[in-house]
Scaffold this motif. Structure first.
Motif, PDB file in Angstrom:
ATOM      1  N   LEU A   1       0.821  -1.206   0.000  1.00  0.00           N
ATOM      2  CA  LEU A   1       0.000   0.000   0.000  1.00  0.00           C
ATOM      3  C   LEU A   1       0.859   1.262   0.000  1.00  0.00           C
ATOM      4  N   VAL A   2       1.887   1.277   0.833  1.00  0.00           N
ATOM      5  CA  VAL A   2       2.739   2.458   0.940  1.00  0.00           C
ATOM      6  C   VAL A   2       3.443   2.722  -0.385  1.00  0.00           C
ATOM      7  N   VAL A   3       4.006   1.680  -0.980  1.00  0.00           N
ATOM      8  CA  VAL A   3       4.716   1.845  -2.258  1.00  0.00           C
ATOM      9  C   VAL A   3       3.738   2.257  -3.358  1.00  0.00           C
ATOM     10  N   GLY A   4       2.583   1.591  -3.401  1.00  0.00           N
ATOM     11  CA  GLY A   4       1.590   1.912  -4.426  1.00  0.00           C
ATOM     12  C   GLY A   4       1.084   3.334  -4.329  1.00  0.00           C
ATOM     13  N   LEU A   5       0.760   3.758  -3.109  1.00  0.00           N
ATOM     14  CA  LEU A   5       0.279   5.118  -2.911  1.00  0.00           C
ATOM     15  C   LEU A   5       1.391   6.134  -3.156  1.00  0.00           C
ATOM     16  N   GLY A   6       2.631   5.735  -2.878  1.00  0.00           N
ATOM     17  CA  GLY A   6       3.751   6.614  -3.164  1.00  0.00           C
ATOM     18  C   GLY A   6       3.908   6.859  -4.653  1.00  0.00           C
ATOM     19  N   VAL A   7       3.852   5.797  -5.441  1.00  0.00           N
ATOM     20  CA  VAL A   7       3.959   5.940  -6.900  1.00  0.00           C
ATOM     21  C   VAL A   7       2.783   6.752  -7.441  1.00  0.00           C
ATOM     22  N   ALA A   8       1.580   6.472  -6.917  1.00  0.00           N
ATOM     23  CA  ALA A   8       0.388   7.199  -7.358  1.00  0.00           C
ATOM     24  C   ALA A   8       0.493   8.678  -7.006  1.00  0.00           C
ATOM     25  N   GLY A   9       0.968   8.984  -5.796  1.00  0.00           N
ATOM     26  CA  GLY A   9       1.126  10.373  -5.392  1.00  0.00           C
ATOM     27  C   GLY A   9       2.168  11.097  -6.226  1.00  0.00           C
ATOM     28  N   LEU A  10       3.226  10.409  -6.586  1.00  0.00           N
ATOM     29  CA  LEU A  10       4.269  11.004  -7.434  1.00  0.00           C
ATOM     30  C   LEU A  10       3.697  11.388  -8.794  1.00  0.00           C
ATOM     31  N   ALA A  11       2.922  10.476  -9.387  1.00  0.00           N
ATOM     32  CA  ALA A  11       2.296  10.754 -10.679  1.00  0.00           C
ATOM     33  C   ALA A  11       1.306  11.908 -10.565  1.00  0.00           C
ATOM     34  N   LYS A  12       0.546  11.919  -9.478  1.00  0.00           N
ATOM     35  CA  LYS A  12      -0.443  12.978  -9.278  1.00  0.00           C
ATOM     36  C   LYS A  12       0.225  14.348  -9.147  1.00  0.00           C
ATOM     37  N   GLY A  13       1.288  14.418  -8.371  1.00  0.00           N
ATOM     38  CA  GLY A  13       1.978  15.684  -8.190  1.00  0.00           C
ATOM     39  C   GLY A  13       2.612  16.197  -9.460  1.00  0.00           C
ATOM     40  N   ALA A  14       3.112  15.286 -10.278  1.00  0.00           N
ATOM     41  CA  ALA A  14       3.806  15.685 -11.503  1.00  0.00           C
ATOM     42  C   ALA A  14       2.855  16.056 -12.620  1.00  0.00           C
ATOM     43  N   THR A  15       1.672  15.377 -12.686  1.00  0.00           N
ATOM     44  CA  THR A  15       0.811  15.542 -13.855  1.00  0.00           C
ATOM     45  C   THR A  15      -0.654  15.812 -13.537  1.00  0.00           C
ATOM     46  N   ALA A  16      -1.054  15.738 -12.246  1.00  0.00           N
ATOM     47  CA  ALA A  16      -2.459  15.867 -11.823  1.00  0.00           C
ATOM     48  C   ALA A  16      -3.275  14.646 -12.212  1.00  0.00           C
ATOM     49  N   MET A  17      -2.637  13.612 -12.742  1.00  0.00           N
ATOM     50  CA  MET A  17      -3.320  12.375 -13.117  1.00  0.00           C
ATOM     51  C   MET A  17      -2.652  11.195 -12.422  1.00  0.00           C
ATOM     52  N   GLY A  18      -3.323  10.043 -12.459  1.00  0.00           N
ATOM     53  CA  GLY A  18      -2.669   8.803 -12.075  1.00  0.00           C
ATOM     54  C   GLY A  18      -2.966   8.283 -10.686  1.00  0.00           C
TER      55      GLY A  18
ATOM     56  N   LEU B   1     -13.159   2.677   7.197  1.00  0.00           N
ATOM     57  CA  LEU B   1     -12.765   3.125   5.864  1.00  0.00           C
ATOM     58  C   LEU B   1     -12.263   4.575   5.890  1.00  0.00           C
ATOM     59  N   VAL B   2     -12.885   5.408   6.715  1.00  0.00           N
ATOM     60  CA  VAL B   2     -12.415   6.785   6.855  1.00  0.00           C
ATOM     61  C   VAL B   2     -10.998   6.802   7.428  1.00  0.00           C
ATOM     62  N   ALA B   3     -10.771   5.963   8.450  1.00  0.00           N
ATOM     63  CA  ALA B   3      -9.440   5.895   9.054  1.00  0.00           C
ATOM     64  C   ALA B   3      -8.400   5.449   8.034  1.00  0.00           C
ATOM     65  N   LEU B   4      -8.745   4.454   7.214  1.00  0.00           N
ATOM     66  CA  LEU B   4      -7.821   3.981   6.188  1.00  0.00           C
ATOM     67  C   LEU B   4      -7.566   5.063   5.131  1.00  0.00           C
ATOM     68  N   GLY B   5      -8.621   5.809   4.798  1.00  0.00           N
ATOM     69  CA  GLY B   5      -8.461   6.881   3.831  1.00  0.00           C
ATOM     70  C   GLY B   5      -7.531   7.968   4.335  1.00  0.00           C
ATOM     71  N   VAL B   6      -7.636   8.291   5.616  1.00  0.00           N
ATOM     72  CA  VAL B   6      -6.760   9.303   6.215  1.00  0.00           C
ATOM     73  C   VAL B   6      -5.321   8.796   6.273  1.00  0.00           C
ATOM     74  N   ILE B   7      -5.157   7.534   6.679  1.00  0.00           N
ATOM     75  CA  ILE B   7      -3.806   6.949   6.723  1.00  0.00           C
ATOM     76  C   ILE B   7      -3.186   6.905   5.337  1.00  0.00           C
ATOM     77  N   ALA B   8      -4.015   6.607   4.326  1.00  0.00           N
ATOM     78  CA  ALA B   8      -3.513   6.539   2.949  1.00  0.00           C
ATOM     79  C   ALA B   8      -2.980   7.887   2.477  1.00  0.00           C
ATOM     80  N   CYS B   9      -3.445   8.975   3.096  1.00  0.00           N
ATOM     81  CA  CYS B   9      -2.977  10.312   2.700  1.00  0.00           C
ATOM     82  C   CYS B   9      -1.499  10.533   3.026  1.00  0.00           C
TER      83      CYS B   9
END
Length: 245
Positions: A9-26, A193-201
């Motif tokens: 989860l951490v690695v996946g969300l990290g890659v997703a966040g990197l794409a989002k920050g760079a392009t607003a997508m992903g 689910l809310v707690a998981l969503g916050v942790i995922a941030c």
């Protein structure tokens, strides 16, 4: 949740966040399948709405220097809102395979012939197409697949990286706000689910900041290449989910 699942989860969300920050997508493209493998598809969609909303908020605020540019997006945002409402009413009855093929065709058309279709970003044709694309993207948001169409359209307009990101972030922020309100009204947000969503941030935000820094180092040619890769990946993901999953 075991250590391996947590690492995934951490690695996946990290890659997703990197794409989002760079392009607003992903972010949903990358993170949702990873979350679904651990929590299930329905729970994954609910969880990911929280980091998506947070990420879009930060991208919009981070681009405060171009807030004046947001005024040009009003027709797009209003049309997207109307399309989102209509999509909620209509999409459940549409044939998803046909729909996926149409989306793929639109993306291919914009990538292959977008320059000729759109013309100059300031031209009358581009201004007329903008709310139309916003509306179509809103309708498609009912299945969480608006980014390929909207992303490929603004790729065809050759927007600079900063304007491209603020455009997509503003449009996606509206959609994510609608989703948050809808899910809350339907009672889908359980405490867990809310707690998981916050942790995922947490990993998402760290990677998002890195992605914003990376974007600042990309010239426009390289930025457009990254966008093309993400658009192709999103369409491939859509076709896989529709025909093979």
């Amino acid at each position: 949740m075991g250590a391996l699942q947590l690492l995934t989860l951490v690695v996946g969300l990290g890659v997703a966040g990197l794409a989002k920050g760079a392009t607003a997508m992903g972010l949903p493209l990358i993170a949702t399948p990873i979350l679904a493998s651990v929590f299930g598809p329905k729970q994954a969609v609910v969880i990911i709405t929280i980091p998506i909303f947070v990420a879009n908020t930060l991208l919009v605020l981070q681009s405060w220097r171009v807030f004046g540019y947001l005024r040009t997006l009003v027709p797009l945002i209003l049309a997207n809102a109307a399309g989102t409402f209509l999509g909620a009413l209509l999409l459940a009855g549409l044939d998803q395979k046909t729909f996926a093929i149409l989306i793929t065709a639109m993306v291919v058309l914009f990538l292959a012939r977008g320059d000729r279709i759109v013309g100059d970003p300031g031209a009358r044709r581009a201004r007329l197409l903008t709310p139309i694309v916003g509306f179509v993207g809103g309708v498609m948001q009912g299945t969480s697949i608006s980014s390929p169409v909207i992303g490929s359209f603004f790729h065809a307009m050759k927007l600079p990286p900063r304007e491209y990101v603020i455009t997509l972030a503003a449009v996606f922020q509206l959609s994510s706000a609608v989703q948050l309100v809808s899910y809350a009204a339907l009672g889908l947000f359980t405490p867990d689910l809310v707690a998981l969503g916050v942790i995922a941030c947490i990993p998402m935000l760290v990677a998002l900041m890195a992605g914003i820094a990376v974007r600042g180092r990309l010239d426009q040619v390289r930025f457009r290449q990254v966008i093309v890769v993400l658009l192709v990946a999103s369409v491939a993901n859509l076709l896989w989910r529709t025909f093979l999953a």
